[in-house]
Write a protein that holds these residues in place. Sequence first.
Motif, PDB file in Angstrom:
ATOM      1  N   GLN A  41       0.838  -1.196   0.000  1.00  9.62           N
ATOM      2  CA  GLN A  41       0.000   0.000   0.000  1.00  9.62           C
ATOM      3  C   GLN A  41       0.874   1.247   0.000  1.00  9.62           C
ATOM      4  O   GLN A  41       1.979   1.254   0.539  1.00  9.62           O
ATOM      5  CB  GLN A  41      -0.921   0.008   1.222  1.00  9.62           C
ATOM      6  N   VAL A  42       0.376   2.305  -0.605  1.00  9.37           N
ATOM      7  CA  VAL A  42       1.053   3.601  -0.614  1.00  9.37           C
ATOM      8  C   VAL A  42       0.043   4.679  -0.251  1.00  9.37           C
ATOM      9  O   VAL A  42      -1.173   4.442  -0.239  1.00  9.37           O
ATOM     10  CB  VAL A  42       1.665   3.911  -2.001  1.00  9.37           C
TER      11      VAL A  42
ATOM     12  N   ARG B 271      -2.066  10.083  -3.850  1.00  2.86           N
ATOM     13  CA  ARG B 271      -1.708  11.475  -4.123  1.00  2.86           C
ATOM     14  C   ARG B 271      -2.721  12.077  -5.091  1.00  2.86           C
ATOM     15  O   ARG B 271      -3.479  11.369  -5.757  1.00  2.86           O
ATOM     16  CB  ARG B 271      -0.301  11.567  -4.744  1.00  2.86           C
TER      17      ARG B 271
ATOM     18  N   SER C 228      -4.300   3.661  -3.837  1.00  3.27           N
ATOM     19  CA  SER C 228      -3.429   3.378  -2.697  1.00  3.27           C
ATOM     20  C   SER C 228      -2.683   2.055  -2.836  1.00  3.27           C
ATOM     21  O   SER C 228      -1.992   1.639  -1.908  1.00  3.27           O
ATOM     22  CB  SER C 228      -4.242   3.374  -1.399  1.00  3.27           C
TER      23      SER C 228
ATOM     24  N   ALA D 111       0.208  -0.428  -4.424  1.00  5.46           N
ATOM     25  CA  ALA D 111       1.517  -0.395  -5.069  1.00  5.46           C
ATOM     26  C   ALA D 111       1.479  -1.215  -6.359  1.00  5.46           C
ATOM     27  O   ALA D 111       0.604  -2.061  -6.549  1.00  5.46           O
ATOM     28  CB  ALA D 111       2.576  -0.937  -4.118  1.00  5.46           C
TER      29      ALA D 111
ATOM     30  N   TYR E   5       7.617  -4.569  -5.183  1.00  5.79           N
ATOM     31  CA  TYR E   5       6.511  -3.639  -5.087  1.00  5.79           C
ATOM     32  C   TYR E   5       7.083  -2.234  -5.180  1.00  5.79           C
ATOM     33  O   TYR E   5       8.079  -1.905  -4.524  1.00  5.79           O
ATOM     34  CB  TYR E   5       5.751  -3.827  -3.774  1.00  5.79           C
TER      35      TYR E   5
ATOM     36  N   ASP F 128       6.266   2.109  -5.674  1.00  3.87           N
ATOM     37  CA  ASP F 128       5.334   3.227  -5.550  1.00  3.87           C
ATOM     38  C   ASP F 128       4.986   3.729  -6.948  1.00  3.87           C
ATOM     39  O   ASP F 128       5.879   4.101  -7.720  1.00  3.87           O
ATOM     40  CB  ASP F 128       5.974   4.353  -4.729  1.00  3.87           C
TER      41      ASP F 128
ATOM     42  N   TYR G 256       3.772   6.438  -7.952  1.00  2.00           N
ATOM     43  CA  TYR G 256       3.871   7.881  -8.150  1.00  2.00           C
ATOM     44  C   TYR G 256       5.311   8.367  -8.307  1.00  2.00           C
ATOM     45  O   TYR G 256       5.565   9.335  -9.039  1.00  2.00           O
ATOM     46  CB  TYR G 256       3.209   8.612  -6.976  1.00  2.00           C
ATOM     47  N   ASP G 257       6.263   7.710  -7.612  1.00  2.00           N
ATOM     48  CA  ASP G 257       7.648   8.190  -7.672  1.00  2.00           C
ATOM     49  C   ASP G 257       8.661   7.066  -7.897  1.00  2.00           C
ATOM     50  O   ASP G 257       9.862   7.282  -7.796  1.00  2.00           O
ATOM     51  CB  ASP G 257       7.998   8.956  -6.400  1.00  2.00           C
TER      52      ASP G 257
ATOM     53  N   ARG H  96       9.548   4.680  -6.093  1.00  2.00           N
ATOM     54  CA  ARG H  96      10.300   4.257  -4.913  1.00  2.00           C
ATOM     55  C   ARG H  96      10.075   2.765  -4.694  1.00  2.00           C
ATOM     56  O   ARG H  96       8.946   2.287  -4.652  1.00  2.00           O
ATOM     57  CB  ARG H  96       9.844   5.050  -3.695  1.00  2.00           C
TER      58      ARG H  96
ATOM     59  N   LEU I  69       9.522  -0.325  -2.728  1.00  2.00           N
ATOM     60  CA  LEU I  69       8.985  -0.587  -1.389  1.00  2.00           C
ATOM     61  C   LEU I  69       9.540  -1.881  -0.800  1.00  2.00           C
ATOM     62  O   LEU I  69       9.573  -2.034   0.420  1.00  2.00           O
ATOM     63  CB  LEU I  69       7.463  -0.649  -1.447  1.00  2.00           C
TER      64      LEU I  69
END
Length: 394
Positions: free
Chosen positions: A54-55, A58, A91, A93, A111, A113, A115-116, A118, A120
């Motif tokens: 989960q993230v 945004r 929300s 990943a 997994y 992110d 949006y960016d 990243r 996980l």
Amino acid sequence: MTVQRGHTIKAILFQVHSIAGLVLALLVSLIALTGATMSFEDEIVDYLNAGIMQVAPRTTPALMPDALVARLKAAQDFGKVVAVTLSSDPSSAVHIRFGRDEQGGRPASLYVDPYDTRVLGAPRGEAFFATVRRLHRWLLIPGDAKGWGRPVTGTIALGLIVMLVSGLVLRWPRRAGSVKMWLKPNLGLSGRGLHRSLHTVIGTWVLPVYLAMTLTGLWFSFEWYKDGVAWLLSRPHVTAAKMAAKPPRPDGRAEPAVPIGFDQAWTAFQREEGGRFSRALLTLPASPGTVMRIRSWGKDMTLEATRDEFRVDAVTGQLVSAERYADKTFGEKIIAAIYDIHRGAILGWPGKLAFMLAAISMPLFSVTGILLYLSRRKLRRPAQLPLGRLVPGE
């Protein structure tokens, strides 16, 4: 004459049942126990990895798959990305899977992110269940699905069917008797009597489950079995399409590889489905070609079987085919549910629990069967005369 013939048939079946059991006892138990280990794999993996799946949602839009993959490779080259699982939930990943390296190993999935980019983390438990799965399906024989493991496990499944059918025929008396005789083991017995009671009565309980497991397991072992089931349960044009979709055998001529990404197929899929899906698995074609397979699950669908399948040209974005679960016939839905039937998930978590307990019970039949065999050998062994009574020459 009829009675004597019946005794002869049962004697033959008894020998077949005993020999098959002795030969396959260890392997059948191993396959059953590994299957039981995987019964609640999804729930276990989700629990272990809840923190990386989960993230924070945004307001900015999530990255497109190709941009996500490009940024991931720029940060660290984990290998060739072959599959991406995307979700309609902001929300969730993104789950990324990689292809095999030159040594034949497969890097752990990640997994990420959306949006960016990243990272996980890699899902915990993935490597363990992957090994258990290879042991269950192919006995860790080199080559995996393309090696000898598939026909070997399929042959074991056929042997189990022989044991199940012969065991039922041997147990069937001239008079059906009471339900108590069939379904209640006599725990007051000891030794051979107890072993026989446990072997036959508990075997009666789990026989339908074992038949379901083996008949569906053969689907994953033999192409002739899969084609036969598809011919029996599918509409003719669907069967013909499945047969035509099988990739041709390589003839040694290399086709030029066309570099393809995920964006065109993802855009076409979103245009087709809108917001009706919960998650979608995009898989690059394994052979040279540009048609990508997309499997998607609706927001109210939890079973593996209840998925829609699309094929999209990853270069042009053209929808090649759409196979929706809701449009399948009853027989085609059974085919789609083969895996869920195999593990009992078709009946929800109670079904998975029942199938797991039945699989865990398999070593019981191996142990009691071997003990019964040894006790029969002991009973048939001629008694040794005391030394004092031996006649010269004996």
